[in-house]
Motif scaffolding. Structure first.
Motif, mmCIF file in Angstrom:
data_model
loop_
_atom_site.group_PDB
_atom_site.id
_atom_site.type_symbol
_atom_site.label_atom_id
_atom_site.label_comp_id
_atom_site.label_asym_id
_atom_site.label_seq_id
_atom_site.Cartn_x
_atom_site.Cartn_y
_atom_site.Cartn_z
ATOM 1 N N THR A 412 -2.050 10.967 18.613
ATOM 2 C CA THR A 412 -2.688 12.216 18.181
ATOM 3 C C THR A 412 -4.105 12.340 18.740
ATOM 4 O O THR A 412 -4.692 13.419 18.698
ATOM 5 N N LEU A 413 -4.655 11.244 19.236
ATOM 6 C CA LEU A 413 -6.029 11.276 19.742
ATOM 7 C C LEU A 413 -6.092 11.685 21.210
ATOM 8 O O LEU A 413 -7.170 11.889 21.757
ATOM 9 N N GLY A 414 -4.911 11.749 21.848
ATOM 10 C CA GLY A 414 -4.898 12.092 23.274
ATOM 11 C C GLY A 414 -5.393 10.924 24.116
ATOM 12 O O GLY A 414 -5.652 9.835 23.601
ATOM 13 N N GLY A 415 -5.523 11.178 25.419
ATOM 14 C CA GLY A 415 -5.907 10.098 26.327
ATOM 15 C C GLY A 415 -7.415 10.021 26.515
ATOM 16 O O GLY A 415 -8.143 10.950 26.155
ATOM 17 N N TYR A 416 -7.873 8.909 27.055
ATOM 18 C CA TYR A 416 -9.277 8.810 27.452
ATOM 19 C C TYR A 416 -9.488 9.662 28.698
ATOM 20 O O TYR A 416 -8.656 9.650 29.609
ATOM 21 N N SER A 417 -10.611 10.364 28.722
ATOM 22 C CA SER A 417 -10.910 11.131 29.931
ATOM 23 C C SER A 417 -11.438 10.166 30.995
ATOM 24 O O SER A 417 -11.783 9.019 30.694
ATOM 25 N N VAL A 418 -11.508 10.652 32.216
ATOM 26 C CA VAL A 418 -12.061 9.821 33.294
ATOM 27 C C VAL A 418 -13.476 9.377 32.928
ATOM 28 O O VAL A 418 -13.867 8.230 33.140
ATOM 29 N N GLN A 419 -14.190 10.279 32.289
ATOM 30 C CA GLN A 419 -15.564 9.937 31.900
ATOM 31 C C GLN A 419 -15.603 8.822 30.846
ATOM 32 O O GLN A 419 -16.460 7.950 30.880
ATOM 33 N N PRO A 649 -1.797 7.932 28.095
ATOM 34 C CA PRO A 649 -2.458 8.313 29.349
ATOM 35 C C PRO A 649 -2.985 9.753 29.301
ATOM 36 O O PRO A 649 -2.423 10.591 28.593
ATOM 37 N N ARG A 650 -4.062 9.999 30.005
ATOM 38 C CA ARG A 650 -4.550 11.381 30.119
ATOM 39 C C ARG A 650 -3.543 12.181 30.949
ATOM 40 O O ARG A 650 -2.688 11.599 31.638
#
Ligand code: CUO
Length: 696
Positions: A412-419, A649-650
């Motif tokens: 539910t938190l989604g992926g880490y962004s590239v940043q 994964p993002r």
């Protein structure tokens, strides 16, 4: 320390190798021995006597006295854990060490011996005035929880017939719980590894779910419950894949028969305890064991599960707090910690009535599957206690299910962004592993024998050590070499090293969304990055997840025992928590099992935690911090546990290659297993051990 020695024998028998007698006030003897008091002091003179003070008043012990001295004891059992919690409170309330010693001496012959050792260990670990005191190995005090029962009568014979010093080790057969007709047998060396089971016992000792709040309420304990167990499942899965088995399947249908069986063979003749087995195709049943305080229906488990999933998907937890509209948001920063406490569940759960105790009661339902209403007066099976649970294949199915709940939340938190993942101007150029005598980017595993001393677990046997020799997985120690280019100014970085499988069961490359859950942490450490090219070397033995081999098994084979002041020996209390070094990497395969070694250097400025800790007599016990935290201190990494693999994964990332940012890299490695056994080595007391390479 003498108060931990031979907990099954009365307090007045000689303790420790230096045969110390604890002289206790007559009132402390049990009714059976009071009339014999003077005779007893003469008959057990000891080489040295330590006098134990008499207390004017003994606190009310009626709650912990509710369990008989030899009964099985488990912290997963609500009744037992309530009793132990009371005893911990009593030990913690002692005004000083003398009073603690006196209380412990009083309890020694009265309280259930397992509960006594557990509660005293927790107290010694958490009291200011006993910090730095080493505890004895649990496997030495209670070897019956860790090794095949057949060795005990042979060990007894050896101690009676042969003088200490001339005794030969009793060999524990390698395959003693099943054979190859059971496919699960392929990974029994993992499930029944003494070091792995000791780690798990220690973890639950350090992180009790019930007890005085200041002991339970450790920094991020709910999140660590998730992460440490997630890593066990990842490690087990990689172990299975390397043995041509499929990944473990979640135990998610609780009405179906369970094909996995387990026959533990840990029977304890001393305590007249035969550990129940679980035949194939057993089914969950409602448990109604009033006397054990385990009364739970399958419906209860399902109701709790549904409410937990509601919380995950709605983003809100139901609490008993009308001011806040009776609900609390699951926040990004600590949602996983709250959820860990709910699922386990610990007393920190914000609503124990509503969310129940899914994980703990699951252990109980499984451990009473053979006698759910106590009609046969049988005790719990191995799943019922942390020292033995990991032996059973069902442990991993249950925990794969528990992990799946946490993964549902993480999704539910989604992926880490590239940043979120990047570290500006830092470019990890390469990583490689090397070990003496083998090819670059290969790791080598084999069998090794080690000894464990049984003498403390043989009540009323003659003194002096008697060893049991067991066979376990081992690998040749290796070195990582990491090259990092820093085109910015000097900064600090955190190096995170993981190992994961490359292919799935069908031999197809793993997609990142699956592979990320299979990466096991090998190490994490800080580095200073100068401008330009940096090269780092790191030894596998320095790992932040493991404790050294000699700490898992202590100074075995030396025949020497800790004296009263044992500062020279490795600490075994908090520091006993840690994955055993010999199980750092999976077994691999004779052809060379293909894995991917992953390295990330993250910006230490985002990882740093202000420690509020005070070192325990100079020992911080930091060397297994990834899975165990740090004694009296905050968890030493501000990132989410499991970062960067804890999230999905993002968008647009399907493979590891697509996932990596310039501050990460990965390298194919092979783990080559050689089916040969390296003999046990006699080690000098407490000396660091070199792992011998297998002979050609
Ligand atoms: Cu460690 Cu289920 O929590 O065993």
């Amino acid at each position: 320390l003498y108060l931990f020695d031979r907990p099954g024998e009365p307090i007045f028998t000689g303790k420790g190798d230096d045969n110390v007698t604890l002289e206790v006030p007559t009132e402390y003897l049990t009714e059976r021995y009071k009339p014999l008091a003077s005779d007893i002091q003469k008959r057990f003179p000891g080489d040295r006597t330590i006098r134990v003070n008499k207390l004017n008043t003994i606190p009310d012990m009626s709650v912990p006295l509710g369990l008989s001295r030899d009964s099985p004891f488990s912290v997963f059992n609500p009744n037992h854990s309530t009793m132990a919690s009371k005893l911990i409170e009593i030990f913690m309330a002692a005004k000083n060490v003398e009073e603690l010693i006196s209380l412990a001496a009083y309890c020694h012959d009265r309280i259930n011996k397992y509960m006594y050792v557990y509660a005293l260990s927790v107290a010694v670990l958490h009291r200011q005035d006993t910090r730095g005191v080493d505890l004895l190995s649990h496997a030495e005090m209670f070897p019956c929880l860790y090794v095949d029962s057949s060795v005990f009568s042979r060990a007894m014979e050896e101690t009676v017939v042969v003088q200490a010093g001339s005794r030969t080790p009793i060999e524990i057969p390698f395959d003693y719980t099943s054979n190859n007709l059971d496919i699960e047998h392929r990974v029994s060396y993992f499930r029944e590894d003494i070091g792995i089971n000791l780690h798990h016992w220690h973890w639950h000792l350090v992180y009790p779910y019930r007890g005085p709040v200041d002991i339970v309420n450790k920094d991020r304990r709910g999140e660590l419950f998730f992460y440490m167990h997630q890593q066990i499942i990842a490690r087990y899965n990689m172990e299975r894949l390397s043995n041509d088995m499929s990944r473990v399947t979640r135990l998610n249908d609780w009405r179906d028969p369970i094909p996995e069986a387990y026959f533990p063979k840990l029977d304890n003749v001393n305590a007249n305890r035969v550990w129940p087995s679980r035949p194939s195709n057993s089914r969950f049943k409602n448990v109604d064991r009033e006397k054990d305080l385990v009364v739970v229906d399958i419906d209860d488990l399902e109701r709790w599960r549904n409410r937990i999933f509601d919380a995950i998907h709605s983003g809100y937890i139901v609490v008993n707090d009308p001011k806040n509209n009776d609900r609390m948001r699951l926040r990004v920063n600590d949602g996983i910690n709250v959820l860990g406490n709910i699922v386990e569940s610990s007393i920190l759960s914000p609503n124990l009535i509503y969310y129940g105790s899914l994980h703990n009661e699951g252990h109980n339902v499984i451990s009473y599957i053979h006698d759910p209403d106590n009609r046969y007066l049988e005790n719990y099976g191995v799943m019922g206690e942390p020292a033995t649970a990991m032996r059973d294949p069902i442990f991993y199915r249950w925990h794969a299910y528990i992990d799946d709940i946490f993964q549902e939340y993480k999704a539910t938190l989604g992926g880490y962004s590239v940043q979120d993942l990047s570290f500006e101007n830092v470019n990890v150029q390469s990583v490689e592993v090397s070990a003496v005598g083998i090819q670059r980017n290969e790791l080598a595993t084999f069998w090794q024998q080690s000894d464990v001393d049984l003498s403390r677990g043989l009540d009323f046997a003659p003194r002096g050590s008697v060893l049991a020799r067991f066979t376990h997985l081992q690998h040749i120690p290796f070195t990582y070499k990491i090259a990092v280019e820093n085109s910015g100014s000097q900064r600090n970085g955190t190096v995170r090293i993981f190992l994961g499988p490359k292919f799935d069961e069908a031999g197809l490359p793993l997609l990142f969304r699956e592979q990320r859950k299979l990466f096991v942490e090998l190490d994490k450490f800080s580095v200073s990055l100068k401008k330009g090219r940096n090269e780092f070397s790191r030894q596998s033995t320095e790992s932040s997840v493991t404790i050294p081999h000699e700490r898992t098994y202590r100074n075995l084979g030396s025949g020497s025992r800790p004296a009263e002041n044992s500062a020279a020996l490795p600490a075994f209390n908090f520091c006993g928590c840690g994955w055993p070094q010999n199980m750092l990497i999976p077994k691999g395969s004779p052809e060379g099992y293909q894995c991917q070694l992953f390295v990330m250097v993250s910006n230490a400025a985002n990882d740093v935690v202000q420690s509020n800790g005070t070192a325990a007599n100079g020992q911080q016990c930091t060397d297994a911090a990834s899975y165990c935290g740090v004694l009296n201190s905050r968890y030493p990494d501000a990132r989410n546990m499991g970062y960067p693999f804890d999230r999905v994964p993002r968008d647009g990332v399907a493979t590891l290659q697509q996932f990596v940012t310039p501050n990460m890299t990965f390298q194919d490695v092979r783990i080559r297993f050689t089916n040969r056994t390296v003999a046990a080595v006699q080690r000098p007391a407490a000396a660091p051990t070199q792992t011998p390479a297998p002979t050609k």
